[in-house]
Each structure stands twice: as C-alpha cells, then as structure tokens.
Design a protein around this motif. Structure first.
Motif, PDB file in Angstrom:
ATOM      1  N   GLY A   1      -3.697   2.948  -3.157  1.00  0.00           N
ATOM      2  CA  GLY A   1      -2.913   1.830  -2.651  1.00  0.00           C
ATOM      3  C   GLY A   1      -3.720   0.577  -2.493  1.00  0.00           C
ATOM      4  N   ASP A   2      -3.125  -0.407  -1.851  1.00  0.00           N
ATOM      5  CA  ASP A   2      -3.777  -1.696  -1.634  1.00  0.00           C
ATOM      6  C   ASP A   2      -4.169  -1.827  -0.167  1.00  0.00           C
ATOM      7  OD1 ASP A   2      -1.344  -2.083  -0.389  1.00  0.00           O
ATOM      8  OD2 ASP A   2      -0.607  -3.575  -1.822  1.00  0.00           O
TER       9      ASP A   2
ATOM     10  N   ASP B   1      -8.071  -0.537  -5.025  1.00  0.00           N
ATOM     11  CA  ASP B   1      -6.906  -0.514  -5.912  1.00  0.00           C
ATOM     12  C   ASP B   1      -7.252  -0.851  -7.345  1.00  0.00           C
ATOM     13  OD1 ASP B   1      -6.099  -3.715  -6.098  1.00  0.00           O
ATOM     14  OD2 ASP B   1      -6.978  -3.160  -4.183  1.00  0.00           O
ATOM     15  N   THR B   2      -8.414  -1.487  -7.595  1.00  0.00           N
ATOM     16  CA  THR B   2      -8.781  -1.829  -8.976  1.00  0.00           C
ATOM     17  C   THR B   2      -9.618  -0.744  -9.650  1.00  0.00           C
ATOM     18  OG1 THR B   2     -10.807  -3.015  -8.377  1.00  0.00           O
ATOM     19  CG2 THR B   2      -8.756  -4.285  -8.408  1.00  0.00           C
ATOM     20  N   THR B   3     -10.144   0.221  -8.874  1.00  0.00           N
ATOM     21  CA  THR B   3     -11.033   1.234  -9.462  1.00  0.00           C
ATOM     22  C   THR B   3     -10.758   2.631  -8.892  1.00  0.00           C
ATOM     23  OG1 THR B   3     -12.724   0.727  -7.792  1.00  0.00           O
ATOM     24  CG2 THR B   3     -12.896  -0.407  -9.910  1.00  0.00           C
ATOM     25  N   PRO B   4      -9.556   3.147  -9.043  1.00  0.00           N
ATOM     26  CA  PRO B   4      -9.250   4.436  -8.405  1.00  0.00           C
ATOM     27  C   PRO B   4      -9.634   5.666  -9.215  1.00  0.00           C
ATOM     28  CG  PRO B   4      -7.280   3.551  -9.406  1.00  0.00           C
ATOM     29  CD  PRO B   4      -8.360   2.517  -9.606  1.00  0.00           C
TER      30      PRO B   4
ATOM     31  N   VAL C   1      -1.371   2.835 -14.079  1.00  0.00           N
ATOM     32  CA  VAL C   1      -0.520   2.329 -12.999  1.00  0.00           C
ATOM     33  C   VAL C   1      -0.827   3.160 -11.762  1.00  0.00           C
ATOM     34  CG1 VAL C   1       1.830   1.987 -12.170  1.00  0.00           C
ATOM     35  CG2 VAL C   1       1.284   1.579 -14.586  1.00  0.00           C
ATOM     36  N   SER C   2      -1.089   2.484 -10.655  1.00  0.00           N
ATOM     37  CA  SER C   2      -1.425   3.173  -9.410  1.00  0.00           C
ATOM     38  C   SER C   2      -0.310   2.987  -8.394  1.00  0.00           C
ATOM     39  CB  SER C   2      -2.733   2.613  -8.832  1.00  0.00           C
ATOM     40  OG  SER C   2      -2.997   3.154  -7.553  1.00  0.00           O
ATOM     41  N   PRO C   3      -0.003   4.030  -7.634  1.00  0.00           N
ATOM     42  CA  PRO C   3       0.987   3.857  -6.567  1.00  0.00           C
ATOM     43  C   PRO C   3       0.408   3.069  -5.403  1.00  0.00           C
ATOM     44  CG  PRO C   3       0.018   6.038  -6.432  1.00  0.00           C
ATOM     45  CD  PRO C   3      -0.526   5.407  -7.694  1.00  0.00           C
ATOM     46  N   ILE C   4       1.269   2.456  -4.646  1.00  0.00           N
ATOM     47  CA  ILE C   4       0.898   1.870  -3.357  1.00  0.00           C
ATOM     48  C   ILE C   4       1.430   2.821  -2.293  1.00  0.00           C
ATOM     49  CG2 ILE C   4       1.120  -0.108  -1.806  1.00  0.00           C
ATOM     50  CD1 ILE C   4       1.618  -1.858  -4.270  1.00  0.00           C
TER      51      ILE C   4
END
Length: 475
Positions: free
Chosen positions: A203-204, A176-179, A33-36
């Motif tokens: 983020g996005d 955002d898909t490959t952090p 899960v990544s933050p925005i």
C-alpha cells in the motif's frame, strides 16, 4: 500482474479496491499493479501476527536460530528470483543487488541467528535480603515495520532479522514503488517460518498510517524521511507505542590537506554516487581544507566525469536510475534552483532519453545555509565547502539537522581521533565511507532518528526488560 499481500503464511488478494502502478525507473513503464491495503487487510495481518506470537514467543533461541539459518541459506539459493524482482522495481545493476543485498542480507540473517542466543540480563542474586532478583529479556510483541525504496530487500532484512531473533512477530509494509523483492523474500520464508510470524501488506502512506495507529502493535519501526518519521512518532504516541526511527542523513566528508587527495576524491565520488546517491549515509557534503580546495574540486570533477550512468545491463555504467518520477523531479528542481553563488562544476542534469537517470554532479561555492547543504538531496550530488581550521571543519560538519554518518580523511592519527570524537554523528569513518558490517550498529542522532540497526544493539531494540523478584521465605 496484480500483486498480493502475504498474511498468515499465504499470499492473498487485498480486500480493498485501491490500486497503484509499479513503474520501472529504467524505462518509465508499468511492470506491476499493487493493491492499496485498507483497514480490513491491516486487521487481518495484525490478527495473524498476534495469533502467531502466542507460540513464536515460546520458541527457544536455538529454534529461532535454526530457522534464521535456513532462511539465510534459502536467500542465497533463490538469488536469481530475488535479484530480478528487485531489478524490475529499482533499475539497480543486477550484480549490485546480488552482492549488496542478497549476499550481504544472508550474512545479516546469519548474524542475527547467532545473536538470538546471546541476550542476557543481570546476575540473579539477593539485592534485597531474603529476596532473589533476576532480569528477563522478552520480545515486545507484534511489530509494525515500514521500509523504504532505496535498498528494499536489505532494509526488509534489517527490520525482520533482529525482530525475529528476539521472538517478535511482524507486519511489514514495503515502499509502494518497490514491493516485489519483499514479496519474494516472503515466498522464500513461507516454508521456513510458522504461519503469521511474518506478514507483508502492500500500500501507500495511508496503509502505513493504519498500521502505526492500529491497536495491536507494541512497537513501530520505520526507515524513511524525517516527515514520515515524525508522523509515525506522533501516531504511535497516541497509543504509547515504542518507536524505532532511521530517518536519513546529510553526511559530511572532512578532507584535510594531508590526505591522499587523488585517492580520496575517487573514493568520495564512488561512495557518493553509489546507488545513484540514494543512500542515507552517502557523503553528500565534502568539506575540504582551503589550502587544497581548488585542487580537490578539480579531482572530484575529474572522477565524476569518468563515472557513467545508464542502462544497468551495461557493465560500463556504475549506477542506475533514481527510483521514481516524483523523486527524479525533486532532484532536478534542487539543481535548477541553486543560488547564484553556487556553481555546478560538472553534471547537474538528467542523463539519457528514457527513465530517471541523473548525471554525477559536483557543486562548489555553496554556503552553509543553502538548501542543498541543509536538506537531503538523495541523488548523485556532492557539494564542496572550504574550511581553514579543524574547529571550523567540525562546526560546519555538525551544522545540519541530520546526524547519521560522517567521515574524516587525513594521514594524521591525532587529527582523526580528535575529529571523530567531536563529530556529532552515529557513525564516523576514517579514510573510508559507507561501509557497514553486521556486527556494528547503524543509526543516528538528531533528525536522523533514534535506535540502531545491525549488531546486538538492534536485537535489544526489539526486547523489553522485566524484573522478577522471588521471596525466599523463612530459613
């Protein structure tokens, strides 16, 4: 696992509440899960970079070289962690990541370490009587950078290497898909670079907009789509910020009848499907002399049918999945909406039951104004068009809005010289394609953007030129 930003030399939780799932393209399952990141997060990263710049800009080229060389060694020492972080997000074969991103990335960093000590200006002399002039090359300051998902680690290295070598500090946002591999890079750099010199915010697109519109950066650099590049350029223009844009391509491969046809067909399929065709320089438009057109289409189809995709842990598979569900659907729709005159010779549909895999695809019968010829597909898809004369080949090759990369395939030296001169692309390969080296510039014209990655030219991108004049006084 909730990922963290890297700000001021530390991994920290994002202050905003926004979250997005990071999904494995191999299985379609969530892996993180990544933050925005929001305004407060971007402010913190920019402030950290600005504070670090006050001392980083004073470091000598030899000091920056030493740290970059340490970083290159650390990349190789942490190869396994970097590979696994990227593999979770991209589904690329592990050996490909090790060779093409970790190994090549270490070479890139070592080149930039040397480049840090080679910048020079005009000679100091008296261009005006009684006054001595000289030129200073200085870092531009804090740089906001945005990287794409097709080669996450390599693109981050291409951004940070020249910027750091020139004395800048950085706030970088990975896709955002490959952090994860970018965060792994930050962890490797944590004990090498001073705090705040390199900062990573997750983020996005909204986070990217906050960065490019921010008051602090003196320069914005992005590798991405034309749409994203135009948005960045417009946003940066509000604050009169410098921009560096690498915005994709639609590379032609011009094949003359005297080329080694079987070897050329095999090479173009390999180059065109490498990394599932998710490469801005991939040979997506094959232009072949009409006298050998049908034969060459058959050779391309034969090579494509022998190329397999699927489980990246299976060594028989040449490439892995497309990166994400949205892109997978876009590639699928492009093939499903082909005009009636176009013919899918082989491939043209998803492969496997899970993940975002797509078959190697050859499409013949296309016309110059077809969307699949004019628009970037970014998948394992090659189109084929015939030409009769050298001038027609050049006209077709140049007849798109992109101008990043191209290639010429011929046994005749004069043909190669003339066509490479006339092709309107930032790179022209002769009897090969895609290959890059740290010492040579990479970047395009037209809608492919402007500015150069790699080489000394990229380091110069991250500098500003100052004229200093001294009055000598009375003799």
């Amino acid at each position: 696992m909730v990922l963290q930003n890297f700000i001021g030399g530390e991994f920290v939780d994002a202050l905003g509440d926004g979250r997005l799932d990071v999904v494995s393209p191999t299985t379609g399952e969530k892996v993180a899960v990544s933050p925005i990141s929001g305004p407060a997060d971007v402010d913190a990263a920019m402030d950290a970079a600005a504070n670090a710049f006050t001392t980083w800009k004073r470091t000598t080229p030899s000091e920056r070289q030493r740290m970059l060389l340490q970083l290159a060694d650390a990349l190789e020492a942490n190869e396994t962690a970097l590979v696994e972080a990227q593999h979770r997000n991209t589904g690329q074969p592990r050996q490909m990541i090790a060779d093409e991103e970790v190994g090549a990335g270490a070479d890139n960093i070592r080149f930039f370490a040397g480049a840090a000590r080679t910048l020079e200006g005009k000679a100091a002399t008296e261009y005006l009587a009684g006054h001595t002039s000289y030129v200073r090359r200085e870092p531009v300051g804090v740089v906001a950078q945005v990287t794409p998902w097709n080669y996450p680690l390599m693109m981050a290295i291409w951004k940070i290497g020249p910027a750091l070598a020139a004395g800048n500090t950085i706030v970088l946002k990975p896709s955002d898909t490959t952090p994860e591999s970018t965060l792994a890079l930050a962890r490797v750099a944590q004990d090498i670079l001073p705090a705040g010199v390199l900062n990573i915010v997750l983020g996005d697109a909204s986070t990217g907009e906050l960065m490019t519109e921010h008051r602090v950066p003196s320069m914005v650099s992005i590798t991405g789509s034309v749409r994203a590049g135009k948005a960045v350029a417009a946003s940066a223009a509000k604050n009169v910020r410098r921009t560096h844009l690498e915005l994709g391509g639609k590379a032609p491969a011009v094949v003359f009848a005297d080329a080694d046809l079987p070897a050329t067909a095999q090479a173009l399929v390999e180059f065109g499907t490498f990394n599932a065709g998710q490469d801005c320089t991939a040979p997506t438009r094959v232009l072949v002399q009409d006298s050998v057109h049908d034969e060459f289409v058959d050779l391309l189809a034969e090579a494509a049918r022998a190329t397999t995709t699927g489980d990246p842990d299976d060594a028989k598979n040449y490439y892995g999945p497309l990166n994400n569900a949205r892109h997978f659907a876009t590639v699928k729709e492009k093939l499903e909406s082909l005009p009636a005159h176009a013919k899918v010779v082989t491939g043209g549909k998803p492969a496997g039951q899970a993940g975002f895999f797509f078959e190697p695809t050859i499409v013949a019968g296309v016309r110059q104004d077809d969307p699949i010829v004019q628009e970037e597909t970014f998948g394992p898809v090659l189109t084929v068009q015939p030409f009769s004369t050298e001038s027609e080949a050049v006209e077709l090759a140049n007849g798109v809005d992109y101008a990043l990369a191209s290639s010429v395939w011929t046994a005749d030296h004069g043909t190669a010289m003339r066509v490479s001169r006339d092709l309107d692309f930032g790179c022209v390969w002769v009897n090969t394609h895609v290959l890059l080296t740290s010492e040579m510039p990479h970047g395009g014209f037209k809608n492919s953007g402007y500015g150069k990655d790699l080489s000394l030219y990229s380091v110069e991108e991250y500098t500003r030129v100052k004229h200093v004049m001294h009055a000598l006084g009375e003799d």
